[in-house]
Design a protein around this motif. Structure first.
Motif, PDB file in Angstrom:
ATOM      1  N   TYR A 137       2.761  18.671  20.065  1.00 50.06           N
ATOM      2  CA  TYR A 137       1.389  19.099  19.787  1.00 50.06           C
ATOM      3  C   TYR A 137       0.921  18.726  18.393  1.00 50.06           C
ATOM      4  N   ASP A 138       1.850  18.635  17.422  1.00 57.11           N
ATOM      5  CA  ASP A 138       1.449  18.375  16.041  1.00 57.11           C
ATOM      6  C   ASP A 138       1.479  16.890  15.678  1.00 57.11           C
ATOM      7  N   CYS A 139       1.677  16.019  16.670  1.00 58.14           N
ATOM      8  CA  CYS A 139       1.669  14.572  16.432  1.00 58.14           C
ATOM      9  C   CYS A 139       0.262  14.012  16.662  1.00 58.14           C
ATOM     10  N   ASP A 140      -0.070  12.962  15.935  1.00 62.41           N
ATOM     11  CA  ASP A 140      -1.317  12.236  16.194  1.00 62.41           C
ATOM     12  C   ASP A 140      -1.146  11.296  17.380  1.00 62.41           C
ATOM     13  N   LEU A 141       0.037  10.706  17.477  1.00 61.55           N
ATOM     14  CA  LEU A 141       0.336   9.745  18.550  1.00 61.55           C
ATOM     15  C   LEU A 141       1.691  10.049  19.141  1.00 61.55           C
ATOM     16  N   LEU A 142       1.769  10.051  20.460  1.00 61.76           N
ATOM     17  CA  LEU A 142       3.045  10.108  21.163  1.00 61.76           C
ATOM     18  C   LEU A 142       3.209   8.778  21.878  1.00 61.76           C
ATOM     19  N   LEU A 143       4.195   8.003  21.451  1.00 62.44           N
ATOM     20  CA  LEU A 143       4.440   6.683  22.029  1.00 62.44           C
ATOM     21  C   LEU A 143       5.574   6.780  23.030  1.00 62.44           C
ATOM     22  N   LEU A 144       5.271   6.477  24.279  1.00 60.12           N
ATOM     23  CA  LEU A 144       6.297   6.455  25.314  1.00 60.12           C
ATOM     24  C   LEU A 144       6.794   5.023  25.477  1.00 60.12           C
ATOM     25  N   GLU A 145       8.091   4.844  25.540  1.00 60.07           N
ATOM     26  CA  GLU A 145       8.621   3.510  25.851  1.00 60.07           C
ATOM     27  C   GLU A 145       9.144   3.535  27.279  1.00 60.07           C
ATOM     28  N   GLY A 146       8.513   2.731  28.117  1.00 61.78           N
ATOM     29  CA  GLY A 146       8.836   2.742  29.542  1.00 61.78           C
ATOM     30  C   GLY A 146       7.758   3.497  30.301  1.00 61.78           C
ATOM     31  N   PHE A 147       8.142   4.190  31.369  1.00 62.91           N
ATOM     32  CA  PHE A 147       7.217   5.026  32.145  1.00 62.91           C
ATOM     33  C   PHE A 147       6.043   4.207  32.703  1.00 62.91           C
ATOM     34  N   LYS A 148       6.325   3.002  33.184  1.00 68.72           N
ATOM     35  CA  LYS A 148       5.233   2.127  33.636  1.00 68.72           C
ATOM     36  C   LYS A 148       4.501   2.665  34.848  1.00 68.72           C
ATOM     37  N   TYR A 149       5.150   3.515  35.643  1.00 70.21           N
ATOM     38  CA  TYR A 149       4.496   4.055  36.836  1.00 70.21           C
ATOM     39  C   TYR A 149       3.920   5.456  36.617  1.00 70.21           C
ATOM     40  N   LEU A 150       4.003   5.945  35.398  1.00 73.16           N
ATOM     41  CA  LEU A 150       3.470   7.276  35.095  1.00 73.16           C
ATOM     42  C   LEU A 150       1.950   7.232  35.047  1.00 73.16           C
ATOM     43  N   GLY A 151       1.301   8.069  35.831  1.00 73.91           N
ATOM     44  CA  GLY A 151      -0.154   8.066  35.901  1.00 73.91           C
ATOM     45  C   GLY A 151      -0.793   8.845  34.770  1.00 73.91           C
ATOM     46  N   GLY A 152      -2.080   8.580  34.535  1.00 74.34           N
ATOM     47  CA  GLY A 152      -2.847   9.381  33.606  1.00 74.34           C
ATOM     48  C   GLY A 152      -2.766   8.974  32.153  1.00 74.34           C
ATOM     49  N   ILE A 153      -2.074   7.878  31.826  1.00 75.07           N
ATOM     50  CA  ILE A 153      -1.985   7.448  30.428  1.00 75.07           C
ATOM     51  C   ILE A 153      -2.248   5.949  30.319  1.00 75.07           C
ATOM     52  N   SER A 154      -2.829   5.562  29.193  1.00 71.65           N
ATOM     53  CA  SER A 154      -3.087   4.147  28.929  1.00 71.65           C
ATOM     54  C   SER A 154      -1.776   3.448  28.586  1.00 71.65           C
ATOM     55  N   LYS A 155      -1.687   2.166  28.984  1.00 71.87           N
ATOM     56  CA  LYS A 155      -0.442   1.431  28.817  1.00 71.87           C
ATOM     57  C   LYS A 155      -0.647   0.107  28.082  1.00 71.87           C
ATOM     58  N   ILE A 156       0.353  -0.238  27.288  1.00 73.23           N
ATOM     59  CA  ILE A 156       0.437  -1.549  26.643  1.00 73.23           C
ATOM     60  C   ILE A 156       1.595  -2.277  27.320  1.00 73.23           C
ATOM     61  N   TRP A 157       1.321  -3.447  27.866  1.00 75.76           N
ATOM     62  CA  TRP A 157       2.384  -4.194  28.550  1.00 75.76           C
ATOM     63  C   TRP A 157       2.882  -5.314  27.649  1.00 75.76           C
ATOM     64  N   VAL A 158       4.199  -5.359  27.435  1.00 79.83           N
ATOM     65  CA  VAL A 158       4.815  -6.412  26.627  1.00 79.83           C
ATOM     66  C   VAL A 158       5.373  -7.475  27.582  1.00 79.83           C
ATOM     67  N   LEU A 159       4.801  -8.666  27.503  1.00 81.02           N
ATOM     68  CA  LEU A 159       5.136  -9.726  28.451  1.00 81.02           C
ATOM     69  C   LEU A 159       6.532 -10.297  28.228  1.00 81.02           C
ATOM     70  N   SER A 160       7.201 -10.576  29.322  1.00 85.85           N
ATOM     71  CA  SER A 160       8.422 -11.371  29.279  1.00 85.85           C
ATOM     72  C   SER A 160       8.040 -12.828  29.532  1.00 85.85           C
ATOM     73  N   LYS A 161       8.926 -13.731  29.226  1.00 81.51           N
ATOM     74  CA  LYS A 161       8.650 -15.154  29.386  1.00 81.51           C
ATOM     75  C   LYS A 161       8.344 -15.480  30.844  1.00 81.51           C
ATOM     76  N   GLY A 162       7.224 -16.167  31.073  1.00 75.71           N
ATOM     77  CA  GLY A 162       6.862 -16.607  32.417  1.00 75.71           C
ATOM     78  C   GLY A 162       6.077 -15.602  33.232  1.00 75.71           C
ATOM     79  N   GLU A 163       5.837 -14.412  32.687  1.00 76.18           N
ATOM     80  CA  GLU A 163       5.077 -13.401  33.427  1.00 76.18           C
ATOM     81  C   GLU A 163       3.597 -13.741  33.470  1.00 76.18           C
ATOM     82  N   ASP A 164       2.961 -13.408  34.580  1.00 74.01           N
ATOM     83  CA  ASP A 164       1.531 -13.641  34.764  1.00 74.01           C
ATOM     84  C   ASP A 164       0.760 -12.354  34.455  1.00 74.01           C
ATOM     85  N   PRO A 165      -0.079 -12.360  33.414  1.00 73.76           N
ATOM     86  CA  PRO A 165      -0.846 -11.146  33.063  1.00 73.76           C
ATOM     87  C   PRO A 165      -1.712 -10.626  34.199  1.00 73.76           C
TER      88      PRO A 165
END
Length: 207
Positions: A94-122
């Motif tokens: 509660y006292d953080c400005d930002l909570l950064l989750l690493e992983g959880f790609k299928y977790l709903g309700g939150i915005s995501k940043i995707w880090v591309l692997s080589k050859g991946e199609d955005p």
């Protein structure tokens, strides 16, 4: 309540490298950042068999906490619903400005940043996963940092936030004013409310 963002991508895509950069840069600007990392490992013990916390957990305690002078370790059961998990994280951090989750790609309700692997199609990433707002490779550190800072700036200007289930509902400024004034007016008629009110939280469970 913190802004929650998820840093997603396949194994060895550079998520942790990018994540640690974000943490280091954001704390320089005075932000308080929390991190939760997911793993595919199951049943991995973080305390040794035979220790007191291990014995309490083995006995069936629902939650166990180890308190040290310089560290607190909290052992929790697994969460069945993403809604319960996110709600718990908001209170725990509660006292953080930002909570950064690493992983959880299928977790709903939150915005995501995707880090591309080589050859991946955005385009395939956007098609198959929800709420992916930014797609980068691990070298695009400054671009990612700028995106996160803009999200934090928007949140800092938001006086009223509304969450339904696990998702945040965007409110226009005049709607924020209506809700704020309505609740503040209601509180003025109640006994026991402190003279100085700096934060209000209302939670409603529908039967």
């Amino acid at each position: 309540m913190p802004l929650i963002l998820s840093l997603c991508g396949h194994h060895n895509s550079g998520k942790t490298t990018l994540g640690t950069f974000l943490v280091q840069e954001l704390i320089k600007d005075g932000y308080k950042v929390g991190v939760v990392k997911s793993t595919k490992e199951e049943g991995a013990l973080t305390d040794k068999p035979g220790t007191d916390t291990w014995r309490y957990r083995r006995a069936g305690a629902y939650k166990v906490c180890l308190f040290q002078k310089d560290l607190v370790t909290l052992y929790l059961p697994s969460f069945c619903k993403s809604q319960d998990f996110l709600e718990y994280l908001r209170y725990l951090f509660y006292d953080c400005d930002l909570l950064l989750l690493e992983g959880f790609k299928y977790l709903g309700g939150i915005s995501k940043i995707w880090v591309l692997s080589k050859g991946e199609d955005p385009e395939e990433i956007k098609k198959n996963l929800s709420m992916v707002e930014l797609i980068v490779d691990s070298s695009e550190k400054d671009r990612t940092l700028e995106y996160v800072k803009k999200k934090l700036e928007v949140k800092s200007k938001t006086e009223v936030s509304l969450w339904v289930n696990e998702g945040e509902i965007t409110l226009k400024p005049f709607i924020q004013d209506i809700l704020k004034n309505l609740i503040l007016g209601f509180l003025r008629g109640l006994k026991g409310v402190p003279e100085e009110v700096y934060q209000i939280e209302v939670k409603i469970k529908k039967k």
